[in-house]
Design a protein around this motif. Structure first.
Motif, PDB file in Angstrom:
ATOM      1  N   THR A 194       0.821  -1.218   0.000  1.00 54.19           N
ATOM      2  CA  THR A 194       0.000   0.000   0.000  1.00 54.19           C
ATOM      3  C   THR A 194       0.850   1.261   0.000  1.00 54.19           C
ATOM      4  OG1 THR A 194      -0.154  -0.073   2.410  1.00 54.19           O
ATOM      5  CG2 THR A 194      -1.916  -1.147   1.143  1.00 54.19           C
ATOM      6  N   THR A 195       2.098   1.162   0.463  1.00 55.64           N
ATOM      7  CA  THR A 195       2.996   2.324   0.462  1.00 55.64           C
ATOM      8  C   THR A 195       4.297   1.980  -0.244  1.00 55.64           C
ATOM      9  OG1 THR A 195       3.982   1.757   2.594  1.00 55.64           O
ATOM     10  CG2 THR A 195       2.040   3.200   2.616  1.00 55.64           C
ATOM     11  N   ASP A 215       7.978   8.130   2.178  1.00 53.36           N
ATOM     12  CA  ASP A 215       6.985   7.078   2.016  1.00 53.36           C
ATOM     13  C   ASP A 215       5.662   7.703   1.579  1.00 53.36           C
ATOM     14  OD1 ASP A 215       8.590   4.865   2.790  1.00 53.36           O
ATOM     15  OD2 ASP A 215       8.323   5.406   4.902  1.00 53.36           O
ATOM     16  N   VAL A 216       5.104   7.169   0.498  1.00 51.10           N
ATOM     17  CA  VAL A 216       3.840   7.678  -0.048  1.00 51.10           C
ATOM     18  C   VAL A 216       2.987   6.486  -0.483  1.00 51.10           C
ATOM     19  CG1 VAL A 216       4.852   9.855  -0.831  1.00 51.10           C
ATOM     20  CG2 VAL A 216       4.807   7.879  -2.367  1.00 51.10           C
ATOM     21  N   PRO A 217       1.702   6.702  -0.745  1.00 46.77           N
ATOM     22  CA  PRO A 217       0.866   5.595  -1.210  1.00 46.77           C
ATOM     23  C   PRO A 217       1.289   5.094  -2.594  1.00 46.77           C
ATOM     24  CG  PRO A 217      -0.478   7.386  -0.335  1.00 46.77           C
ATOM     25  CD  PRO A 217       0.912   7.921  -0.459  1.00 46.77           C
ATOM     26  N   ASP A 269       0.922  11.223  -7.393  1.00 45.88           N
ATOM     27  CA  ASP A 269       0.893   9.791  -7.692  1.00 45.88           C
ATOM     28  C   ASP A 269       1.439   9.474  -9.081  1.00 45.88           C
ATOM     29  OD1 ASP A 269      -1.137  10.872  -9.201  1.00 45.88           O
ATOM     30  OD2 ASP A 269      -2.591   9.277  -8.766  1.00 45.88           O
TER      31      ASP A 269
END
Length: 355
Positions: free
Chosen positions: A8-9, A25-27, A98
């Motif tokens: 998920t990350t 850390d990002v989605p 994203d």
């Protein structure tokens, strides 16, 4: 790999408010029906990466354009690649939280992803291809740019194309593509890179600093030059490009904004235009003059060419840039971008292995 095995990350290089970037850390991006998700193996660095951080900074966005890796998820409308395929692509980094290549996972438009033929080139080599090659395809073959004969077709007779900046990443792909289409190619570069550009298909190469370089270009082309692709697009390169043209109609395609000096120098039969590779993504995009509209025709043109690219690579008709492997890991990218910004890179493409 199924979607349930995707984390998920992820870690990604994120733009900061002070015109820097750092790994955070990002989605993991979610994908649409016409997109694929790629687990990144290697990324290539481009000057536009640091320019988006320095001049067009949108804090919280993922940096990077070029990616190569393995497909881990495929939208239901994607038919050209499958989960498990090794692929490469180009995305518009630096504008969304994203979307960007300098990350452990990258989403991309399915029809703008190309499959790397088994046993052909490495993922590190494949990472060099997309941005540089896509720009060359658009500049040389799009009907509204130079409009040259597009491979696998070949031009008839002897026709010359001048590519300014032959040893740059864009220049090497421009030479390769024009040569593949059967054109005679004249270029300029530093003398240390003369043999390199010839190996990619240049028929004649001159020192860009030579005071008589325009006369030499006119001589070798018999003053028949009507098509120029300026991969550097500085004020001086735009002026030299216009001066090298033969009398009569001519077109110069640049990769940065056309200067006022160039506009004043050209005569009425010369068309000079800035091409923007982001238009090939087929979505609206921000630029220095504001938000530009989607260009579906540009995306369709690129998608059509990419259907032939795997075979070109397999047959060694399209060659990747020479690779300069940088340190491994996303954390090493800022130093690599500074290396580009300082003008230290020549005749090679900086590539970083992420996985």
């Amino acid at each position: 790999m199924s979607a349930t095995q995707i984390p998920t990350t992820m870690k990604a290089l994120i733009t900061q408010a002070n015109n820097t970037s750092k790994v955070q850390d990002v989605p993991v991006p979610t994908t649409e029906d016409d997109e694929v998700l790629v687990r990144t193996v290697a990324v290539a660095l481009n000057p536009v990466d640091w320019k988006f951080i320095d001049f067009f900074n949108i804090p919280g966005t993922i940096v990077g354009c070029d990616v190569a890796g393995k497909v881990v998820k495929v939208g239901k409308n994607v038919t050209n690649v499958a989960v498990g395929d090794n692929v490469a692509s180009f995305v518009h980094g630096g504008i969304k939280p994203d979307l960007g290549s300098h990350a452990q996972y990258v989403k991309a438009a399915g029809e703008l992803v190309w499959k790397i033929p088994d046993g052909s080139i490495t993922l590190e080599e494949a990472a060099t291809i997309s941005c540089g090659l896509y720009t060359g395809v658009q500049a040389l073959f799009h009907p509204k740019r130079l409009g040259l004969v597009e491979p696998p077709q070949k031009v008839s007779g002897e026709q010359w194309v001048f590519i300014y900046g032959g040893s740059s990443s864009l220049g090497l792909y421009g030479i390769n593509l024009a040569h593949l289409a059967g054109y005679k190619v004249v270029t300029v570069a530093s003398p240390r890179n003369f043999e390199l550009v010839k190996s990619y298909g240049a028929d004649a190469v001159f020192d860009y600093k030579d005071p008589s370089v325009v006369d030499k270009i006119k001589g070798v082309t018999h003053n028949t030059l009507h098509h120029v692709y300026d991969t550097i697009s500085s004020p001086s390169s735009q002026i030299l490009s216009i001066k090298a043209l033969a009398p009569g109609p001519g077109t110069v395609i640049t990769v940065t904004v056309v200067t006022e000096e160039a506009k004043k120098l050209r005569h009425e039969d010369v068309h000079i235009e800035h091409t923007v590779i982001y238009s090939a993504l087929g979505r609206e995009y921000p630029f220095i003059d504001g938000l530009r509209p989607a260009e579906p025709a540009d995306r369709a043109h690129m998608a059509h060419f990419l259907k032939s690219l795997p075979q070109f690579v397999k047959d060694k008709l399209i060659r990747p840039n020479p690779v300069k492997l940088w340190e491994e890991g996303l954390e090493s990218i800022p130093d690599g971008l500074q290396y580009l910004k300082d003008g230290k890179n020549s005749g090679e493409k900086l590539v970083i292995r992420v996985d």
